[in-house]
Design a protein around this motif. Sequence first.
Motif, PDB file in Angstrom:
ATOM      1  N   VAL A 255       0.876  -1.330  -0.093  1.00 52.24           N
ATOM      2  CA  VAL A 255      -0.054  -0.015   0.013  1.00 52.24           C
ATOM      3  C   VAL A 255       0.920   1.156  -0.016  1.00 52.24           C
ATOM      4  N   LEU A 256       0.317   2.277  -0.558  1.00 51.64           N
ATOM      5  CA  LEU A 256       1.028   3.362  -0.781  1.00 51.64           C
ATOM      6  C   LEU A 256       0.634   4.616   0.102  1.00 51.64           C
ATOM      7  N   ASN A 257       1.512   5.264   0.875  1.00 47.46           N
ATOM      8  CA  ASN A 257       1.490   6.760   1.631  1.00 47.46           C
ATOM      9  C   ASN A 257       1.779   7.869   0.457  1.00 47.46           C
ATOM     10  N   ILE A 258       1.230   8.774   0.281  1.00 48.67           N
ATOM     11  CA  ILE A 258       1.442   9.810  -0.335  1.00 48.67           C
ATOM     12  C   ILE A 258       0.889  11.068   0.426  1.00 48.67           C
ATOM     13  N   SER A 259       2.187  11.928   0.967  1.00 53.31           N
ATOM     14  CA  SER A 259       1.830  12.898   2.027  1.00 53.31           C
ATOM     15  C   SER A 259       1.365  14.144   1.041  1.00 53.31           C
ATOM     16  N   ARG A 260       0.679  14.989   1.612  1.00 56.20           N
ATOM     17  CA  ARG A 260       0.378  16.288   0.866  1.00 56.20           C
ATOM     18  C   ARG A 260       1.621  17.172   0.907  1.00 56.20           C
ATOM     19  N   ALA A 261       1.590  17.853  -0.406  1.00 59.24           N
ATOM     20  CA  ALA A 261       2.960  18.669  -0.551  1.00 59.24           C
ATOM     21  C   ALA A 261       3.456  19.550   0.680  1.00 59.24           C
ATOM     22  N   SER A 262       2.623  20.059   1.497  1.00 62.26           N
ATOM     23  CA  SER A 262       3.006  21.060   2.851  1.00 62.26           C
ATOM     24  C   SER A 262       3.582  20.164   3.661  1.00 62.26           C
ATOM     25  N   MET A 263       3.139  18.889   3.664  1.00 58.87           N
ATOM     26  CA  MET A 263       3.341  17.912   4.919  1.00 58.87           C
ATOM     27  C   MET A 263       4.872  17.383   4.422  1.00 58.87           C
ATOM     28  N   ALA A 264       5.034  16.942   3.279  1.00 60.88           N
ATOM     29  CA  ALA A 264       6.197  16.636   2.737  1.00 60.88           C
ATOM     30  C   ALA A 264       7.318  17.670   2.922  1.00 60.88           C
ATOM     31  N   GLU A 265       7.151  18.999   2.658  1.00 61.72           N
ATOM     32  CA  GLU A 265       8.076  19.972   2.642  1.00 61.72           C
ATOM     33  C   GLU A 265       8.707  20.148   4.188  1.00 61.72           C
ATOM     34  N   ASN A 266       7.550  19.923   5.104  1.00 63.86           N
ATOM     35  CA  ASN A 266       8.085  20.237   6.457  1.00 63.86           C
ATOM     36  C   ASN A 266       8.796  19.153   6.943  1.00 63.86           C
ATOM     37  N   GLY A 267       8.472  17.855   6.549  1.00 65.10           N
ATOM     38  CA  GLY A 267       8.820  16.758   7.075  1.00 65.10           C
ATOM     39  C   GLY A 267       8.527  16.454   8.514  1.00 65.10           C
ATOM     40  N   PHE A 268       8.929  15.246   9.117  1.00 59.95           N
ATOM     41  CA  PHE A 268       8.453  15.139  10.461  1.00 59.95           C
ATOM     42  C   PHE A 268       6.993  14.759  10.537  1.00 59.95           C
ATOM     43  N   SER A 269       6.359  14.650   9.674  1.00 54.00           N
ATOM     44  CA  SER A 269       4.925  14.601   9.519  1.00 54.00           C
ATOM     45  C   SER A 269       4.257  13.079   9.100  1.00 54.00           C
ATOM     46  N   PRO A 270       4.498  12.041   9.929  1.00 54.71           N
ATOM     47  CA  PRO A 270       3.938  10.803   9.362  1.00 54.71           C
ATOM     48  C   PRO A 270       2.516  10.789   9.277  1.00 54.71           C
ATOM     49  N   ALA A 271       1.988  10.787   8.183  1.00 56.95           N
ATOM     50  CA  ALA A 271       0.425  10.414   8.221  1.00 56.95           C
ATOM     51  C   ALA A 271      -0.258   9.384   9.088  1.00 56.95           C
ATOM     52  N   THR A 272      -1.466   9.596   9.319  1.00 59.32           N
ATOM     53  CA  THR A 272      -2.069   8.513  10.003  1.00 59.32           C
ATOM     54  C   THR A 272      -2.211   7.007   9.210  1.00 59.32           C
ATOM     55  N   ARG A 273      -2.098   7.094   8.004  1.00 60.08           N
ATOM     56  CA  ARG A 273      -2.162   6.020   7.277  1.00 60.08           C
ATOM     57  C   ARG A 273      -0.976   5.356   7.326  1.00 60.08           C
ATOM     58  N   VAL A 274       0.294   6.126   7.617  1.00 62.86           N
ATOM     59  CA  VAL A 274       1.558   5.165   7.858  1.00 62.86           C
ATOM     60  C   VAL A 274       1.527   4.062   8.979  1.00 62.86           C
ATOM     61  N   PHE A 275       0.767   4.588  10.190  1.00 58.73           N
ATOM     62  CA  PHE A 275       0.610   3.638  11.381  1.00 58.73           C
ATOM     63  C   PHE A 275      -0.514   2.906  11.080  1.00 58.73           C
ATOM     64  N   GLU A 276      -1.322   3.242  10.550  1.00 57.42           N
ATOM     65  CA  GLU A 276      -2.515   2.367  10.035  1.00 57.42           C
ATOM     66  C   GLU A 276      -2.304   1.035   9.384  1.00 57.42           C
TER      67      GLU A 276
END
Length: 362
Positions: A255-276
Amino acid sequence: MKIAFYGSSLVSAYWNGAATYYRGLLRALAEKGYDITFYEPDVYDRQKNRDIDPPEWCKVVVYEGNVESLKRATEQAATADVVVKASGVGFEDDFLLEQLLRDARPEALKIFWDVDAPATLAEVRGAPDHPLRGALAKIDMVLTYGGGDPVVDAYRFIGAQECIPIYNALDPQTHQPVPAEPRFTADLGFLGNRLPDREARVEEFFLDPASRLSDQTFLLGGSGWQDKPMSQNVNYIGHVSTRDHNAFNVTPKAVLNISRASMAENGFSPATRVFEAAGAGGCLITDYWEGIELFLKPDEEVLVARDGRDVADILAGLSQERAKEIGQRALQRVVAEHTYAHRAETVDLLFRRHAENLEAAE
């Protein structure tokens, strides 16, 4: 200790990506003895699309989407020891914050909890007279669900007394391994609503690899993609209920996690989907963002792609056996280090430190 929490919704994940975060964290705090009431407005058809009943561990108060009902809801903050205003509530957010700061007791801990700090900060930067700027002087601390040093520094720059990230995590009671379901069979699955800040990255990291790998199957879940051009090997299934997320995460090869652009730019922002995904034992491919190694080890617990070509190359060379090994390692890591119980320990310490400081000042 009583918490009055004002957020988008606890009982509905409909167009509400913060639901999983709220549920996991507040349940963990309730298990530590906190008496929590969650206040949410009846907007965006969320109440018509509830995916859980009000839980035993938290009282839920739904108020109508009008100013008078909002005022009645904020008056209840006067009984709380901790008053939380989350970002993105969805109805009169600025007025809600103003009312809460007025109605909360002077000695109550007042928190602005930002579940989308990049978006909030971008809005504030573009508006020198933004209400949040003036409110920060009356707010004891800002908590965010990600962002690392860039977000912390930005909040301090605009006046926050304290800013601390409380990252997304795993709620083992809702996300765990389940049997595969044939309807979710695919080589690669992606689940996410169509949003302006995400669409171009979905094209690059998901739809483009699908067009390159005509011999593999792709599964797309989420709202809003029905008129999006996509190759024939993409199966679009629309909205996927939270009760089906475990099966969605564990059935495809990856399965794929795709961060929103602003989240990827700031970093250190694992989406809920990563842990799910990790909690279900799924093999996760994620776009690159700074800080990922703090949560999962690249190449062993997660696969990292910097662009769509990387996704295609990873998928083309990924065996079912290796995918299962990666998923199992990820599951072990998040259970050991990244559950909401771990996050609640940090929040509890912050709350207790504030209470101790108040006692010392008296």
